[in-house]
Design a protein around this motif. Structure first.
Motif, short mmCIF file in Angstrom:
data_model
loop_
_atom_site.label_atom_id
_atom_site.label_comp_id
_atom_site.label_asym_id
_atom_site.label_seq_id
_atom_site.Cartn_x
_atom_site.Cartn_y
_atom_site.Cartn_z
N VAL A 122 0.83 -1.20 0.00
CA VAL A 122 0.00 0.00 0.00
C VAL A 122 0.87 1.26 0.00
O VAL A 122 0.58 2.24 -0.71
CB VAL A 122 -0.96 -0.02 1.20
N ALA A 123 1.96 1.24 0.76
CA ALA A 123 2.86 2.40 0.79
C ALA A 123 3.46 2.66 -0.58
O ALA A 123 3.65 3.82 -0.99
CB ALA A 123 3.96 2.18 1.82
N ALA A 124 3.75 1.60 -1.32
CA ALA A 124 4.39 1.75 -2.63
C ALA A 124 3.42 2.14 -3.73
O ALA A 124 3.82 2.76 -4.72
CB ALA A 124 5.11 0.46 -3.01
N THR A 125 2.14 1.78 -3.57
CA THR A 125 1.19 1.94 -4.67
C THR A 125 0.07 2.93 -4.38
O THR A 125 -0.60 3.39 -5.32
CB THR A 125 0.53 0.59 -5.00
N GLY A 126 -0.17 3.23 -3.10
CA GLY A 126 -1.31 4.06 -2.75
C GLY A 126 -2.65 3.37 -2.93
O GLY A 126 -3.70 4.03 -2.97
N ALA A 127 -2.65 2.05 -3.01
CA ALA A 127 -3.88 1.29 -3.24
C ALA A 127 -4.85 1.44 -2.07
O ALA A 127 -4.45 1.59 -0.91
CB ALA A 127 -3.55 -0.19 -3.44
N ALA A 128 -6.14 1.39 -2.38
CA ALA A 128 -7.17 1.32 -1.35
C ALA A 128 -7.05 -0.01 -0.62
O ALA A 128 -6.59 -1.02 -1.17
CB ALA A 128 -8.54 1.46 -1.97
N VAL A 129 -7.46 -0.02 0.64
CA VAL A 129 -7.39 -1.21 1.48
C VAL A 129 -8.82 -1.67 1.76
O VAL A 129 -9.62 -0.93 2.33
CB VAL A 129 -6.64 -0.92 2.79
N VAL A 130 -9.12 -2.90 1.36
CA VAL A 130 -10.49 -3.39 1.36
C VAL A 130 -10.54 -4.70 2.13
O VAL A 130 -9.69 -5.58 1.93
CB VAL A 130 -10.98 -3.61 -0.09
N ALA A 131 -11.54 -4.85 3.01
CA ALA A 131 -11.67 -6.08 3.81
C ALA A 131 -13.09 -6.18 4.32
O ALA A 131 -13.86 -5.21 4.33
CB ALA A 131 -10.68 -6.09 4.97
N THR A 150 -1.61 -4.67 11.21
CA THR A 150 -0.75 -4.16 10.13
C THR A 150 -0.40 -2.69 10.26
O THR A 150 0.54 -2.22 9.60
CB THR A 150 -1.43 -4.36 8.77
N GLY A 151 -1.19 -1.94 11.05
CA GLY A 151 -1.02 -0.50 11.11
C GLY A 151 -1.57 0.23 9.90
O GLY A 151 -1.34 1.43 9.73
N VAL A 152 -2.32 -0.48 9.06
CA VAL A 152 -2.88 0.10 7.83
C VAL A 152 -4.38 0.27 8.01
O VAL A 152 -5.09 -0.66 8.39
CB VAL A 152 -2.59 -0.82 6.62
N ASP A 153 -4.87 1.46 7.74
CA ASP A 153 -6.31 1.70 7.83
C ASP A 153 -7.05 1.00 6.69
O ASP A 153 -6.63 1.07 5.53
CB ASP A 153 -6.62 3.21 7.75
N VAL A 154 -8.14 0.34 7.03
CA VAL A 154 -9.02 -0.24 6.01
C VAL A 154 -9.91 0.87 5.48
O VAL A 154 -10.68 1.47 6.23
CB VAL A 154 -9.85 -1.40 6.59
N THR A 155 -9.79 1.16 4.20
CA THR A 155 -10.51 2.28 3.62
C THR A 155 -11.89 1.91 3.13
O THR A 155 -12.73 2.79 2.90
CB THR A 155 -9.70 2.90 2.46
N ARG A 156 -12.17 0.62 2.95
CA ARG A 156 -13.50 0.19 2.57
C ARG A 156 -13.82 -1.13 3.26
O ARG A 156 -13.05 -2.09 3.18
CB ARG A 156 -13.62 0.02 1.06
N ARG A 157 -14.96 -1.19 3.93
CA ARG A 157 -15.37 -2.35 4.72
C ARG A 157 -16.53 -3.04 4.00
O ARG A 157 -17.59 -2.44 3.83
CB ARG A 157 -15.75 -1.92 6.13
N LEU A 158 -16.30 -4.28 3.61
CA LEU A 158 -17.24 -4.99 2.76
C LEU A 158 -18.29 -5.74 3.57
O LEU A 158 -18.00 -6.29 4.63
CB LEU A 158 -16.49 -6.00 1.88
N VAL A 159 -19.50 -5.80 3.00
CA VAL A 159 -20.57 -6.64 3.54
C VAL A 159 -21.17 -7.43 2.39
O VAL A 159 -20.90 -7.18 1.21
CB VAL A 159 -21.65 -5.79 4.25
N GLN A 160 -22.00 -8.40 2.76
CA GLN A 160 -22.66 -9.26 1.78
C GLN A 160 -23.37 -8.41 0.71
O GLN A 160 -24.11 -7.47 1.02
CB GLN A 160 -23.68 -10.15 2.49
N GLY A 161 -23.11 -8.76 -0.56
CA GLY A 161 -23.78 -8.09 -1.66
C GLY A 161 -23.04 -6.90 -2.23
O GLY A 161 -23.45 -6.38 -3.28
#
Length: 223
Positions: A88-97, A109-120
């Motif tokens: 993520v530091a190298a690419t600036g990618a969004a973090v999704v989980a 990890t010390g990395v903020d999850v920028t998008r939190r997924l739910v069913q659907g």
């Protein structure tokens, strides 16, 4: 070379084409033998990585110069996100989980999850779309991803929820096992056809039709 899905840590990646999506599978870490999947949209060049498990240098070499839109972490277990911070530091990618696992992933990890997924929910890879299937039991917030190839069969990324030969470990917790196999049966086998090809977090790929006859056996044995 034809795609087999049989990759080994330190060995080359394998790539296949599914409709408008390229799927590249790479194994990392000889001890844990995690699978990482780089998904690339043919139309736009957008890329999404499923599980930055380890060996960030190899993952970044796989990503190349075209950048990375997002990293999806399939679940909170340590072996699936050891390279997350560096990628993520190298690419600036969004973090999704998955929502129930997101805080644990950040704590580890010390990395903020920028998008939190739910069913659907859906995860976009350019013009391609992945459907989110939330499967609890292995962890509370595990997620699987389905790509419906308009020109072929579905492709399913299962993390550690499903492998050839059984569901993921629930570490002796009978209640968690019952939840996991129940959700795998209803949400995966109950909605997807036999020709669905699935990609697990470790080891070789599988096909739902080959595993379907064994569901009752798995439930009976308790793992």
């Amino acid at each position: 070379m034809a795609y087999t899905g049989a990759v080994t840590p330190g060995g080359p990646a394998e790539t296949r084409t599914a409709g408008g999506l390229s799927i590249t599978k790479l194994a990392v870490d000889p001890k844990m033998s995690n699978n990482c999947y780089l998904l690339r949209c043919h139309d736009t060049g957008d890329q999404v990585l499923v599980d930055a498990a380890a060996e960030p240098d190899r993952l970044l070499a796989l990503v190349g110069s075209d950048g990375l839109r997002a990293v999806v972490t399939t679940h909170q277990h340590w072996d699936h996100h050891r390279a997350l911070a560096e990628v993520v530091a190298a690419t600036g990618a969004a973090v999704v989980a998955g929502l129930p696992d997101a805080d644990a992933i950040t704590e580890q990890t010390g990395v903020d999850v920028t998008r939190r997924l739910v069913q659907g929910d859906t995860v976009e890879v350019g013009t391609c779309s992945l459907r989110v299937v939330a499967i609890a039991g292995h962890t509370p917030g595990s997620v699987c991803l389905v790509y419906d190839d308009p020109q072929g069969h579905p492709h399913l990324f299962t993390g550690d929820c499903l492998f050839p030969g059984g569901v993921g470990s629930t570490f002796g917790d009978a209640e968690a096992f019952a939840q996991l196999i129940g959700e795998v049966e209803s949400k995966l086998f109950g909605t997807l056809p036999d020709d669905t090809w699935f990609y697990p977090g470790h080891g070789d790929d599988g096909r739902l039709g080959d595993e379907r006859p064994h569901l009752a056996e798995w439930r009976e044995r308790g793992w």
